[in-house]
Design a protein around this motif. Structure first.
Motif, PDB file in Angstrom:
ATOM      1  N   LYS A   2      15.575  18.512 -11.592  1.00  0.00           N
ATOM      2  CA  LYS A   2      15.354  19.329 -10.400  1.00  0.00           C
ATOM      3  C   LYS A   2      14.082  20.160 -10.531  1.00  0.00           C
ATOM      4  CE  LYS A   2      20.109  19.769  -8.910  1.00  0.00           C
ATOM      5  NZ  LYS A   2      21.207  20.671  -8.626  1.00  0.00           N
ATOM      6  N   ARG A   3      13.831  20.657 -11.732  1.00  0.00           N
ATOM      7  CA  ARG A   3      12.663  21.497 -11.949  1.00  0.00           C
ATOM      8  C   ARG A   3      11.369  20.702 -11.716  1.00  0.00           C
ATOM      9  NH1 ARG A   3      11.615  25.150 -17.292  1.00  0.00           N
ATOM     10  NH2 ARG A   3      10.117  26.526 -16.296  1.00  0.00           N
ATOM     11  N   GLY A   4      11.282  19.498 -12.180  1.00  0.00           N
ATOM     12  CA  GLY A   4      10.110  18.645 -11.990  1.00  0.00           C
ATOM     13  C   GLY A   4       9.881  18.313 -10.520  1.00  0.00           C
ATOM     14  N   PHE A   5      10.961  18.133  -9.795  1.00  0.00           N
ATOM     15  CA  PHE A   5      10.874  17.842  -8.356  1.00  0.00           C
ATOM     16  C   PHE A   5      10.183  18.982  -7.618  1.00  0.00           C
ATOM     17  CE2 PHE A   5      11.902  16.400  -4.209  1.00  0.00           C
ATOM     18  CZ  PHE A   5      12.354  17.496  -3.501  1.00  0.00           C
ATOM     19  N   TRP A   6      10.548  20.206  -7.928  1.00  0.00           N
ATOM     20  CA  TRP A   6       9.962  21.359  -7.249  1.00  0.00           C
ATOM     21  C   TRP A   6       8.480  21.534  -7.591  1.00  0.00           C
ATOM     22  CZ3 TRP A   6      12.218  22.666  -3.130  1.00  0.00           C
ATOM     23  CH2 TRP A   6      13.605  22.575  -3.020  1.00  0.00           C
ATOM     24  N   PHE A   7       8.097  21.218  -8.838  1.00  0.00           N
ATOM     25  CA  PHE A   7       6.674  21.287  -9.194  1.00  0.00           C
ATOM     26  C   PHE A   7       5.867  20.239  -8.434  1.00  0.00           C
ATOM     27  CE2 PHE A   7       8.065  23.511 -13.154  1.00  0.00           C
ATOM     28  CZ  PHE A   7       7.306  24.647 -12.981  1.00  0.00           C
ATOM     29  N   VAL A   8       6.421  19.043  -8.323  1.00  0.00           N
ATOM     30  CA  VAL A   8       5.742  17.988  -7.579  1.00  0.00           C
ATOM     31  C   VAL A   8       5.626  18.382  -6.107  1.00  0.00           C
ATOM     32  CG1 VAL A   8       5.922  15.595  -6.772  1.00  0.00           C
ATOM     33  CG2 VAL A   8       6.382  16.141  -9.170  1.00  0.00           C
ATOM     34  N   LEU A   9       6.706  18.886  -5.528  1.00  0.00           N
ATOM     35  CA  LEU A   9       6.703  19.311  -4.136  1.00  0.00           C
ATOM     36  C   LEU A   9       5.685  20.434  -3.907  1.00  0.00           C
ATOM     37  CD1 LEU A   9       7.926  18.953  -1.344  1.00  0.00           C
ATOM     38  CD2 LEU A   9       9.652  20.641  -1.958  1.00  0.00           C
ATOM     39  N   ALA A  10       5.648  21.405  -4.818  1.00  0.00           N
ATOM     40  CA  ALA A  10       4.687  22.507  -4.701  1.00  0.00           C
ATOM     41  C   ALA A  10       3.258  21.979  -4.802  1.00  0.00           C
ATOM     42  CB  ALA A  10       4.947  23.562  -5.772  1.00  0.00           C
ATOM     43  N   GLY A  11       3.020  21.025  -5.669  1.00  0.00           N
ATOM     44  CA  GLY A  11       1.695  20.425  -5.813  1.00  0.00           C
ATOM     45  C   GLY A  11       1.261  19.720  -4.543  1.00  0.00           C
ATOM     46  N   ILE A  12       2.171  18.999  -3.917  1.00  0.00           N
ATOM     47  CA  ILE A  12       1.864  18.297  -2.661  1.00  0.00           C
ATOM     48  C   ILE A  12       1.526  19.298  -1.561  1.00  0.00           C
ATOM     49  CG2 ILE A  12       2.866  16.882  -0.827  1.00  0.00           C
ATOM     50  CD1 ILE A  12       4.399  15.371  -3.057  1.00  0.00           C
ATOM     51  N   VAL A  13       2.290  20.380  -1.477  1.00  0.00           N
ATOM     52  CA  VAL A  13       2.042  21.410  -0.461  1.00  0.00           C
ATOM     53  C   VAL A  13       0.664  22.041  -0.672  1.00  0.00           C
ATOM     54  CG1 VAL A  13       2.787  23.672   0.359  1.00  0.00           C
ATOM     55  CG2 VAL A  13       4.471  21.859   0.000  1.00  0.00           C
ATOM     56  N   VAL A  14       0.303  22.317  -1.917  1.00  0.00           N
ATOM     57  CA  VAL A  14      -0.999  22.909  -2.212  1.00  0.00           C
ATOM     58  C   VAL A  14      -2.124  21.955  -1.818  1.00  0.00           C
ATOM     59  CG1 VAL A  14      -2.530  23.643  -4.096  1.00  0.00           C
ATOM     60  CG2 VAL A  14      -0.189  24.482  -3.999  1.00  0.00           C
ATOM     61  N   VAL A  15      -1.985  20.683  -2.122  1.00  0.00           N
ATOM     62  CA  VAL A  15      -3.014  19.697  -1.774  1.00  0.00           C
ATOM     63  C   VAL A  15      -3.171  19.604  -0.250  1.00  0.00           C
ATOM     64  CG1 VAL A  15      -3.569  17.226  -1.811  1.00  0.00           C
ATOM     65  CG2 VAL A  15      -2.828  18.370  -3.902  1.00  0.00           C
ATOM     66  N   ILE A  16      -2.073  19.586   0.464  1.00  0.00           N
ATOM     67  CA  ILE A  16      -2.131  19.528   1.933  1.00  0.00           C
ATOM     68  C   ILE A  16      -2.804  20.779   2.491  1.00  0.00           C
ATOM     69  CG2 ILE A  16      -0.734  19.555   4.045  1.00  0.00           C
ATOM     70  CD1 ILE A  16       1.238  17.681   2.570  1.00  0.00           C
ATOM     71  N   ALA A  17      -2.452  21.951   1.975  1.00  0.00           N
ATOM     72  CA  ALA A  17      -3.057  23.197   2.451  1.00  0.00           C
ATOM     73  C   ALA A  17      -4.558  23.211   2.187  1.00  0.00           C
ATOM     74  CB  ALA A  17      -2.385  24.395   1.789  1.00  0.00           C
ATOM     75  N   LEU A  18      -4.975  22.736   1.029  1.00  0.00           N
ATOM     76  CA  LEU A  18      -6.410  22.683   0.724  1.00  0.00           C
ATOM     77  C   LEU A  18      -7.134  21.699   1.646  1.00  0.00           C
ATOM     78  CD1 LEU A  18      -6.375  22.815  -3.187  1.00  0.00           C
ATOM     79  CD2 LEU A  18      -7.199  24.574  -1.616  1.00  0.00           C
TER      80      LEU A  18
END
Length: 145
Positions: A2-18
């Protein structure tokens, strides 16, 4: 897991925002107002007094060139041209490009305010914008009254 999933999700959100921020920055903001602000020189001394929404800009280029630059990036709903300049109507804003001694002055303002200010140039083409007395009611004698 579960912890890895949230890091991946957060990374995707950051890339989209950038990506969104980069597109907005390179695109000159949103709509013709942002494009003009990003591509021409601000000239607050040329703002139309009494209209806090109006922003004036200048360009060393002639009116037709500036009009082509803007309309090639942002297609207007209506475009009127006469000896006094080019009048571009968009859904919320109007861009007015007029000759100036050393190029052009570009005014960006609310479309309703532009209609009232430049009515003699655009009234026949832009319509009444729902203002009293300026909308078509007709159909013949006694109709629509």
């Amino acid at each position: 897991m579960k912890r890895g999933f949230w890091f991946v999700l957060a990374g995707i959100v950051v890339v989209i925002a950038l990506a969104v921020a980069l597109i907005a920055t390179l695109g000159g903001g949103s709509g013709p107002r942002g494009y003009v602000a990003g591509h021409y020189h601000r000239a607050s001394s040329l703002d139309i007094r009494g209209d806090s929404d109006n922003k004036a800009y200048t360009s060393p280029k002639p009116v037709p060139v500036v009009a082509r630059e803007i309309t090639s990036r942002w297609r207007p709903q209506s475009q009127q041209t006469d000896a006094s300049g080019v009048y571009l109507r968009y859904s919320d804003d109007a861009v007015i490009i007029q000759p100036r001694a050393a190029g052009s002055v570009i005014h960006v303002m609310d479309v309703d305010r532009a209609y009232r200010h430049y009515h003699s140039h655009v009234g026949h083409a832009w319509g009444g914008f729902g203002m009293r007395g300026e909308t078509f009611r007709g159909g013949g004698p006694g109709t629509g009254k």
